[in-house]
Design an enzyme around this catalytic site. Structure first.
Site, mmCIF file in Angstrom:
data_model
loop_
_atom_site.group_PDB
_atom_site.id
_atom_site.type_symbol
_atom_site.label_atom_id
_atom_site.label_comp_id
_atom_site.label_asym_id
_atom_site.label_seq_id
_atom_site.Cartn_x
_atom_site.Cartn_y
_atom_site.Cartn_z
ATOM 1 N N LYS A 164 26.165 -3.339 0.204
ATOM 2 C CA LYS A 164 26.335 -2.629 1.488
ATOM 3 C C LYS A 164 26.499 -1.123 1.303
ATOM 4 O O LYS A 164 27.086 -0.456 2.157
ATOM 5 C CB LYS A 164 27.522 -3.180 2.300
ATOM 6 C CG LYS A 164 27.494 -4.682 2.526
ATOM 7 C CD LYS A 164 26.504 -5.033 3.602
ATOM 8 C CE LYS A 164 26.505 -6.537 3.885
ATOM 9 N NZ LYS A 164 25.247 -7.038 4.382
ATOM 10 N N HIS B 164 4.779 5.498 11.751
ATOM 11 C CA HIS B 164 4.311 5.460 10.362
ATOM 12 C C HIS B 164 3.345 6.640 10.226
ATOM 13 O O HIS B 164 2.123 6.471 10.125
ATOM 14 C CB HIS B 164 3.613 4.122 10.114
ATOM 15 C CG HIS B 164 3.367 3.773 8.672
ATOM 16 N ND1 HIS B 164 3.509 4.669 7.630
ATOM 17 C CD2 HIS B 164 2.961 2.594 8.105
ATOM 18 C CE1 HIS B 164 3.210 4.069 6.490
ATOM 19 N NE2 HIS B 164 2.876 2.816 6.757
ATOM 20 N N ARG C 173 11.187 4.128 3.633
ATOM 21 C CA ARG C 173 10.802 3.055 4.581
ATOM 22 C C ARG C 173 12.074 2.314 4.931
ATOM 23 O O ARG C 173 12.816 1.875 4.048
ATOM 24 C CB ARG C 173 9.776 2.110 3.976
ATOM 25 C CG ARG C 173 9.525 0.907 4.884
ATOM 26 C CD ARG C 173 8.330 0.092 4.488
ATOM 27 N NE ARG C 173 7.099 0.764 4.847
ATOM 28 C CZ ARG C 173 5.901 0.186 4.843
ATOM 29 N NH1 ARG C 173 5.792 -1.090 4.496
ATOM 30 N NH2 ARG C 173 4.818 0.848 5.177
ATOM 31 N N ARG D 47 0.801 -1.230 0.000
ATOM 32 C CA ARG D 47 0.000 0.000 0.000
ATOM 33 C C ARG D 47 0.830 1.275 0.000
ATOM 34 O O ARG D 47 0.602 2.188 -0.789
ATOM 35 C CB ARG D 47 -0.911 0.053 1.249
ATOM 36 C CG ARG D 47 -2.176 -0.712 1.109
ATOM 37 C CD ARG D 47 -2.546 -1.298 2.451
ATOM 38 N NE ARG D 47 -1.556 -2.301 2.778
ATOM 39 C CZ ARG D 47 -1.643 -3.577 2.385
ATOM 40 N NH1 ARG D 47 -2.682 -3.970 1.729
ATOM 41 N NH2 ARG D 47 -0.686 -4.447 2.654
ATOM 42 N N THR D 48 1.788 1.346 0.900
ATOM 43 C CA THR D 48 2.488 2.625 1.085
ATOM 44 C C THR D 48 3.310 2.953 -0.163
ATOM 45 O O THR D 48 3.244 4.070 -0.670
ATOM 46 C CB THR D 48 3.376 2.556 2.346
ATOM 47 O OG1 THR D 48 2.589 2.010 3.406
ATOM 48 C CG2 THR D 48 3.866 3.926 2.741
HETATM 49 N N1 CP Z 1 -0.345 -0.140 5.822
HETATM 50 C C1 CP Z 1 0.890 -0.363 5.300
HETATM 51 O O1 CP Z 1 1.893 0.284 5.691
HETATM 52 O O2 CP Z 1 0.894 -1.330 4.350
HETATM 53 P P1 CP Z 1 2.182 -1.755 3.493
HETATM 54 O O3 CP Z 1 3.177 -2.362 4.449
HETATM 55 O O4 CP Z 1 1.678 -2.706 2.469
HETATM 56 O O5 CP Z 1 2.759 -0.502 2.900
#
Ligand code: CP
Length: 306
Positions: free
Chosen positions: A80, A129, A101, A50-51
């Site tokens: 690395k 998050h 992320r 999703r993100t």
């Molecule tokens: N909700 C969420 O962060 O989903 P993903 O890990 O699929 O991005």
């Protein structure tokens, strides 16, 4: 008015900031069209459906170029290469903004201190998050037309999950009653992080419990989360709690008419698919809202970038 730049923690945003974001997200959801023509780097060191994709599609809908990676495979991270050197390469290629992320808590803050471009935290280990909290809150605000006065249960892995922390921090801008519902070892705990101290400092109205069944009929919102198997240092601890809660359709027989179930997704066993067709299931709409909230966020941030 706030100058939007980094998005590192849900704690960094006021009620007015959230409402500014929601107002724009709603217009975008209703079809408002905007063009930014910027370059967005997506650096995803951990898996995401999703993100990653909602940030990517959001940027593309705003006429931006998107580059980066959704896993280490195929990149020099396997050799690395450091986070900073990687980011420097994308700066060379014209990045106006970074979405990161990372498996280390604080990685986004670290990057934001090293480069002079906006950094958006798309999830850092068990820490935060914040853009998930933005779309969670937007979904609540859109349905109820308000957030004040709501009773909100946050159920699940409150120890290793990052979405519950960010959601709770964001909700503290409103007068809500929060219920933290979790097995004892996954409950918020002053020994593990500073969230409970923060709640006390902000004089939050909250309770901790391990029971959700009796509570369900009082709640306006239940935010269910997955147990984060991948973050347990000891899998025997995971085995002990992995089946400790699961919401079924029967559990929702006496909930309030306006009740809503949210979940950041992905789900495993904690939220039965039989709920999907009920009027209470908002988690797919919630995920869809991620697109508009992230479009709004890019707009607020990138319109200030030269
Ligand atoms: N909700 C969420 O962060 O989903 P993903 O890990 O699929 O991005």
């Amino acid at each position: 008015m706030k100058v939007w730049k980094n998005v590192l923690s849900a704690r960094d945003f006021s009620k007015d900031d959230y409402l500014q974001l929601f107002s724009l997200a709603r217009k975008l959801k209703q079809g408002k069209s905007l063009v930014l023509n910027k370059n967005v780097a997506l650096l995803f060191f951990e898996p995401s459906t999703r993100t990653f994709n909602s940030f990517k599609i959001a940027a593309e809908k705003l006429g931006c170029n998107v580059f980066g990676f959704s896993s280490k495979e195929g990149t020099s991270l396997l050799k690395k290469e450091s986070l900073i050197d990687t980011a420097r390469m994308f700066l060379n290629y014209g990045a106006d903004c970074f979405v990161l992320r990372h498996k280390k808590a604080g990685a986004s803050l670290y990057l934001a201190e090293k480069i002079d471009k906006p950094v958006i935290n798309a999830g850092d280990d068990s820490h935060e998050h914040p853009t998930q909290a933005m779309l969670d809150l937007f979904t609540i605000w859109e349905k109820f037309g308000k957030i004040d006065g709501l009773k909100i249960g946050i159920l699940g892995d409150l120890r290793y999950g990052r979405t519950p922390s960010s959601l709770a921090y964001a909700l503290l801008n409103w007068k809500v009653k929060l219920y933290f519902i979790a097995p004892e070892t996954l409950q918020i705990d002053k020994r593990n992080d500073d969230m409970e101290y923060f709640l006390e400092e902000k004089k939050a109205n909250f309770e901790k419990t391990s029971e959700f069944k009796q509570l369900l009929n009082e709640l306006d919102v239940l935010y269910v989360t997955r147990i984060q198997r991948e973050r347990f240092p000891d899998l025997t601890e995971y085995e002990k709690v992995k089946k400790s809660y699961a919401i079924t359709k029967q559990d929702l027989e006496k909930v309030k008419n306006n009740f809503m179930v949210l979940h950041p997704l992905p789900r495993v066993d904690e939220l039965d698919p039989s709920i999907d067709e009920s009027p209470y299931a908002y988690y797919f709409e919630q995920a869809k809202n991620g697109l508009y909230v992230r479009m709004a966020l890019f707009t607020l941030i990138l319109k200030n970038e030269n």
